[in-house]
Design a protein around this motif. Sequence first.
Motif, short mmCIF file in Angstrom:
data_model
loop_
_atom_site.label_atom_id
_atom_site.label_comp_id
_atom_site.label_asym_id
_atom_site.label_seq_id
_atom_site.Cartn_x
_atom_site.Cartn_y
_atom_site.Cartn_z
N ARG A 89 -47.81 -43.25 45.47
CA ARG A 89 -48.72 -42.17 45.87
C ARG A 89 -49.82 -42.69 46.80
NH1 ARG A 89 -49.82 -39.85 40.17
NH2 ARG A 89 -51.83 -40.68 40.74
N ARG A 90 -50.36 -43.82 46.45
CA ARG A 90 -51.42 -44.41 47.28
C ARG A 90 -50.87 -44.80 48.65
NH1 ARG A 90 -55.34 -49.37 45.56
NH2 ARG A 90 -56.68 -49.23 47.39
N ARG A 91 -49.66 -45.39 48.66
CA ARG A 91 -49.03 -45.79 49.92
C ARG A 91 -48.73 -44.56 50.78
NH1 ARG A 91 -45.32 -48.70 47.88
NH2 ARG A 91 -43.71 -47.13 47.74
N SER A 92 -48.26 -43.48 50.18
CA SER A 92 -47.96 -42.25 50.91
C SER A 92 -49.23 -41.66 51.53
CB SER A 92 -47.31 -41.23 49.96
OG SER A 92 -47.06 -40.04 50.62
N ALA A 93 -50.32 -41.69 50.78
CA ALA A 93 -51.60 -41.18 51.30
C ALA A 93 -52.08 -42.05 52.47
CB ALA A 93 -52.64 -41.16 50.19
N CYS A 94 -51.90 -43.35 52.34
CA CYS A 94 -52.31 -44.27 53.41
C CYS A 94 -51.50 -44.00 54.68
CB CYS A 94 -52.13 -45.71 52.94
SG CYS A 94 -52.57 -46.94 54.19
N ALA A 119 -56.71 -57.65 54.02
CA ALA A 119 -55.94 -56.60 54.69
C ALA A 119 -54.51 -56.62 54.17
CB ALA A 119 -55.95 -56.82 56.20
N VAL A 120 -53.82 -55.52 54.42
CA VAL A 120 -52.39 -55.43 54.16
C VAL A 120 -51.74 -55.12 55.50
CG1 VAL A 120 -50.56 -54.25 52.90
CG2 VAL A 120 -52.79 -54.58 51.81
N LEU A 121 -50.80 -55.96 55.89
CA LEU A 121 -50.08 -55.75 57.14
C LEU A 121 -48.82 -54.96 56.84
CD1 LEU A 121 -49.71 -56.35 60.17
CD2 LEU A 121 -48.52 -58.44 59.51
N LEU A 122 -48.68 -53.81 57.48
CA LEU A 122 -47.52 -52.95 57.29
C LEU A 122 -46.67 -52.98 58.55
CD1 LEU A 122 -49.38 -49.83 55.80
CD2 LEU A 122 -48.24 -51.67 54.53
N LEU A 123 -45.39 -53.16 58.40
CA LEU A 123 -44.45 -53.16 59.53
C LEU A 123 -43.61 -51.90 59.43
CD1 LEU A 123 -43.75 -54.92 61.94
CD2 LEU A 123 -42.03 -56.05 60.55
N LEU A 124 -43.82 -50.99 60.38
CA LEU A 124 -43.16 -49.68 60.38
C LEU A 124 -42.26 -49.55 61.59
CD1 LEU A 124 -46.43 -47.74 59.59
CD2 LEU A 124 -44.57 -48.14 57.98
N ASP A 125 -41.30 -48.62 61.50
CA ASP A 125 -40.43 -48.35 62.65
C ASP A 125 -41.25 -47.84 63.82
OD1 ASP A 125 -37.94 -49.07 61.53
OD2 ASP A 125 -37.80 -47.13 60.50
N GLY A 126 -40.89 -48.29 65.03
CA GLY A 126 -41.55 -47.82 66.24
C GLY A 126 -40.86 -46.57 66.76
N PRO A 139 -57.22 -52.88 52.09
CA PRO A 139 -56.53 -52.63 50.82
C PRO A 139 -56.92 -51.29 50.19
CG PRO A 139 -57.44 -54.84 50.85
CD PRO A 139 -57.96 -54.13 52.07
N SER A 140 -58.05 -50.74 50.58
CA SER A 140 -58.52 -49.46 50.04
C SER A 140 -57.98 -48.25 50.81
CB SER A 140 -60.04 -49.43 50.05
OG SER A 140 -60.51 -49.57 51.39
N CYS A 141 -57.00 -48.46 51.69
CA CYS A 141 -56.44 -47.38 52.51
C CYS A 141 -56.10 -46.18 51.63
CB CYS A 141 -55.19 -47.90 53.23
SG CYS A 141 -54.38 -46.68 54.27
N ASN A 142 -56.55 -44.98 52.06
CA ASN A 142 -56.28 -43.77 51.30
C ASN A 142 -56.20 -42.59 52.27
OD1 ASN A 142 -58.99 -42.61 51.67
ND2 ASN A 142 -59.64 -44.29 50.34
N ALA A 143 -55.98 -41.41 51.74
CA ALA A 143 -55.82 -40.22 52.58
C ALA A 143 -57.06 -39.90 53.40
CB ALA A 143 -55.44 -39.02 51.71
N ALA A 144 -58.23 -40.21 52.88
CA ALA A 144 -59.48 -39.90 53.57
C ALA A 144 -59.85 -40.95 54.62
CB ALA A 144 -60.62 -39.75 52.57
N ASP A 145 -59.43 -42.19 54.40
CA ASP A 145 -59.80 -43.28 55.30
C ASP A 145 -58.68 -44.30 55.33
OD1 ASP A 145 -61.05 -45.19 56.87
OD2 ASP A 145 -62.38 -45.88 55.27
N SER A 146 -58.03 -44.42 56.47
CA SER A 146 -56.91 -45.36 56.58
C SER A 146 -57.38 -46.81 56.50
CB SER A 146 -56.15 -45.15 57.89
OG SER A 146 -56.95 -45.57 59.00
N GLY A 147 -58.61 -47.06 56.88
CA GLY A 147 -59.12 -48.43 56.88
C GLY A 147 -58.38 -49.31 57.87
#
Length: 157
Positions: A89-94, A119-126, A139-147
């Motif tokens: 859920r937290r990852r989805s909100a981020c 920090a958390v480095l995320l590797l996503l499809d381009g 690490p506090s990335c959430n729906a209100a603030d991606s950080g």
Amino acid sequence: MADVHEPGHAARPPGWPRRWVAAAGLAAIVVAALVAVPALLRPPPDRAPRALTTIEQITVDPLAIPLSATEILALLDRPADLGPLSDPRRRSACLAALGYPGGSAIRGARELTIAGRPAVLLLLDGEEPGRYAAIAVAPSCNAADSGQLTQTALRRP
């Protein structure tokens, strides 16, 4: 009547040497003007500023991902270390805060430190096959603030 004599100090030499000295002085003035005027009218040469370097002039991104492209792309070949974003859920909100669909596949992840910040480095499809977006978030990335700290695009050879 008194005898009038010209004083010796008032005696002057004949006029021709004075004319030569005056002509030489005038010639020196003309030569100086011919040299100085064009030099004053010419624009100064382009030179780098001599001011001290300030932080605004440094081109190194202080929030750059401290890994090479090869190291980042190596995350594709191992399990994702999502750290505090392991909760779905937290990852989805981020991801939604970053502008990605909440269920986007994370191709690789790793915890790291950027400019002294966790920090958390995320590797996503381009946008195209073989291209990836490497996004570092707090690490506090959430729906209100991606950080979001930084982002870079990569291509797998």
